[in-house]
Design an enzyme around this catalytic site. Sequence first.
Site, short mmCIF file in Angstrom:
data_model
loop_
_atom_site.label_atom_id
_atom_site.label_comp_id
_atom_site.label_asym_id
_atom_site.label_seq_id
_atom_site.Cartn_x
_atom_site.Cartn_y
_atom_site.Cartn_z
N ASP A 289 -0.01 4.76 -3.03
CA ASP A 289 -0.08 3.37 -3.49
C ASP A 289 1.35 2.90 -3.70
O ASP A 289 2.08 3.47 -4.52
CB ASP A 289 -0.86 3.33 -4.82
CG ASP A 289 -1.46 1.98 -5.11
OD1 ASP A 289 -0.83 0.96 -4.75
OD2 ASP A 289 -2.55 1.94 -5.71
N ASP B 94 0.37 -2.64 -3.03
CA ASP B 94 -0.07 -3.33 -4.24
C ASP B 94 0.42 -4.78 -4.23
O ASP B 94 1.58 -5.04 -3.90
CB ASP B 94 0.52 -2.60 -5.45
CG ASP B 94 0.07 -3.19 -6.76
OD1 ASP B 94 -1.12 -3.09 -7.05
OD2 ASP B 94 0.92 -3.76 -7.48
N GLU C 279 -3.52 -4.96 -0.54
CA GLU C 279 -4.34 -5.53 -1.61
C GLU C 279 -4.29 -7.05 -1.42
O GLU C 279 -3.35 -7.70 -1.83
CB GLU C 279 -3.81 -5.15 -2.99
CG GLU C 279 -4.81 -5.55 -4.07
CD GLU C 279 -4.21 -5.71 -5.45
OE1 GLU C 279 -4.99 -5.73 -6.42
OE2 GLU C 279 -2.97 -5.83 -5.60
N HIS D 233 -10.46 -0.17 -9.13
CA HIS D 233 -10.06 0.10 -10.52
C HIS D 233 -9.71 -1.17 -11.30
O HIS D 233 -9.29 -1.07 -12.45
CB HIS D 233 -8.87 1.05 -10.53
CG HIS D 233 -7.64 0.45 -9.90
ND1 HIS D 233 -7.49 0.29 -8.54
CD2 HIS D 233 -6.53 -0.09 -10.45
CE1 HIS D 233 -6.34 -0.29 -8.28
NE2 HIS D 233 -5.74 -0.54 -9.42
N ASP D 234 -9.84 -2.33 -10.66
CA ASP D 234 -9.47 -3.58 -11.34
C ASP D 234 -10.65 -4.46 -11.68
O ASP D 234 -10.47 -5.52 -12.30
CB ASP D 234 -8.53 -4.40 -10.44
CG ASP D 234 -7.15 -3.77 -10.35
OD1 ASP D 234 -6.71 -3.17 -11.34
OD2 ASP D 234 -6.52 -3.89 -9.29
C1 NOJ Z 1 -2.88 -4.59 -8.63
C2 NOJ Z 1 -3.31 -3.25 -9.14
O1 NOJ Z 1 -4.49 -2.87 -8.47
C3 NOJ Z 1 -3.49 -3.39 -10.63
O2 NOJ Z 1 -4.14 -2.28 -11.19
C4 NOJ Z 1 -2.14 -3.63 -11.22
O3 NOJ Z 1 -2.29 -3.84 -12.61
C5 NOJ Z 1 -1.47 -4.85 -10.60
N1 NOJ Z 1 -1.59 -4.88 -9.17
C6 NOJ Z 1 -0.01 -4.88 -10.93
O4 NOJ Z 1 0.66 -3.87 -10.22
#
Ligand code: NOJ
Length: 567
Positions: free
Chosen positions: A130, A232, A293, A355-356
């Site tokens: 990542d 990311d 992402e 995970h978000d």
């Molecule tokens: C996206 C990531 O998936 C998330 O978990 C993170 O907090 C933010 N980007 C900032 O890097």
Amino acid sequence: MRPGTLRRWLCRLAISTLSTLLFNPITARAADADNNWWKTAVIYEIYPRSFGDANGDGIGDINGITAHLDYLKDLGVDAIWITPFFPSPLVDFGYDISDYRAIDPQFGTMADFDRLMAEATKRNIRVIADMVLNHTSDQHPWFIESKSSRTNPKADWFLWRDGKANGQPPNNWISIFGHSAWQYVDTRNQFYYHAFYKEQPDLNWGNSDVRNAMYDVLRFWMQKGVAGFRLDAVTHLFEDPALRDEPTTSGTNKFGDPNHDTIYTDNLPQVHDVLRDLRKVTDEYPGRVLIGETYLNNANDLALMYGKNNDELQLPMDLQYGFVNSFDTAKTRQLLVDAETKINGNTPLFAFDNHDNPRSTERYDQKGHADAVARLIATMLLTPKDSALLYYGQEIGMTDHLPRRKEDVQDPIGKIGWPREKGRDAERTPMQWNADNQAGFSSTKKTWLPVGSDYKTVNVASENKDPNSLLNFYKKLIQLRKSNAQLREGEFVIVDPNNPSVLSFMRRTPDGKSVLVSCNLTANAQSLAIEELANKSGEVLISSSPLQIASGQFSLPPFGSVVAQLQ
Ligand code: NOJ
């Protein structure tokens, strides 16, 4: 034979063997297929803090991943994407990196990582890192230097701007994680921009030294053997140089900030220049993949992420089809058809969980049919023409476990936004391996997040034993996706396009063979008579519950799904 003759003969043999290997169309095709492994892949996302705790400190680690590779092999995954494991103050649990070329001691050592790579490779599982390009940690030496003065060599590596009169920030931009996106630093008497937490200063991607430093980081990890990167927040790399205020819309967000647009802070055209550069860098190493992402509004925007000449990301995530968040058949069908037909023949990368976001088990109202819904989602994810992202625990039906009190919250978003925003802890609880203490995740008494209360029944060990479990459903589906020619490479054809309740499509190969997939997106049983299937019967390959297809007719129970070979 004279020694010189023997040497010449051996040399000719070596050249001819090499050229056969290199230019033989079969070998070339195999190499090509191998380099394009990601086109049909099942990629399994691991949140390392929560997967396996090998050293018993309550936090998952790299050795804990290595210990479970046989499980992943058995599940049938092609690659694992591990969220950041680099040294970090862990404000955002790894998404705030202070050294891009090492392993955080909480997760282990570089030797542990090398062992993970070797063991994964033995099992034909690729490892995807990542990469957080948009920002570093405020503890990264680059930022420490940058903030020290306005004249140091890294002064321009981050986004520094003067404030307005009376100490106000340069403009109205707000952070995705709440409140102003500008933070004042008195050594420079300036503000720096942070799209996320204030501990995550945004890098200045307009600076070619920044770009080159990051490209070298990618090379470093590719030399270590990683099969690619999940990039990311990659749409956030650039901001409007004129710093225009974002237009505000009505109301406030979960943090109490005024809602505003993101036209000057997200998805700016310059992002594509960097994506092309990144692709050139990763193309230096065969078989590597770039995953983005990419939260976007529609398939046209998604198509742009592959590049006008297919020279940007191979797999920008489609975060629309799996995030309708309700069983709206027409909308879901439209998003699927768009992704399959409007991205210039590229491969969509679908996901329902990460995970978000709350797990799909929470976002989709199951109306008392949890098991059927989980199977429905598995089918919707794994049978279209796509690459598929699984999130750890999805395959056993893990659910969310919200912190009850603010004091228990780990994720800073939850601390900032409590009680309207409770953070992302709920979907990050430890993997449930068995019914032992701490669900077999750790030997300690206290894990970093508590184990989900349903672990006695929802766990790998018990589901492995039950041939009808969700876990075994996933395994069969993944296996089928690999072994069935239509599911592997067949074109995607929508059928029964006006059915208000059931999403159906076929996967068809040029030899005329096809597989039908039907998914009932309602809590009522549905009878189908699909015109395109008239007089056809189907051999059920997998279904959420037993059923038969004769003359194109069949019934699906509430939230039922079926995959059938048509005859
Ligand atoms: C996206 C990531 O998936 C998330 O978990 C993170 O907090 C933010 N980007 C900032 O890097």
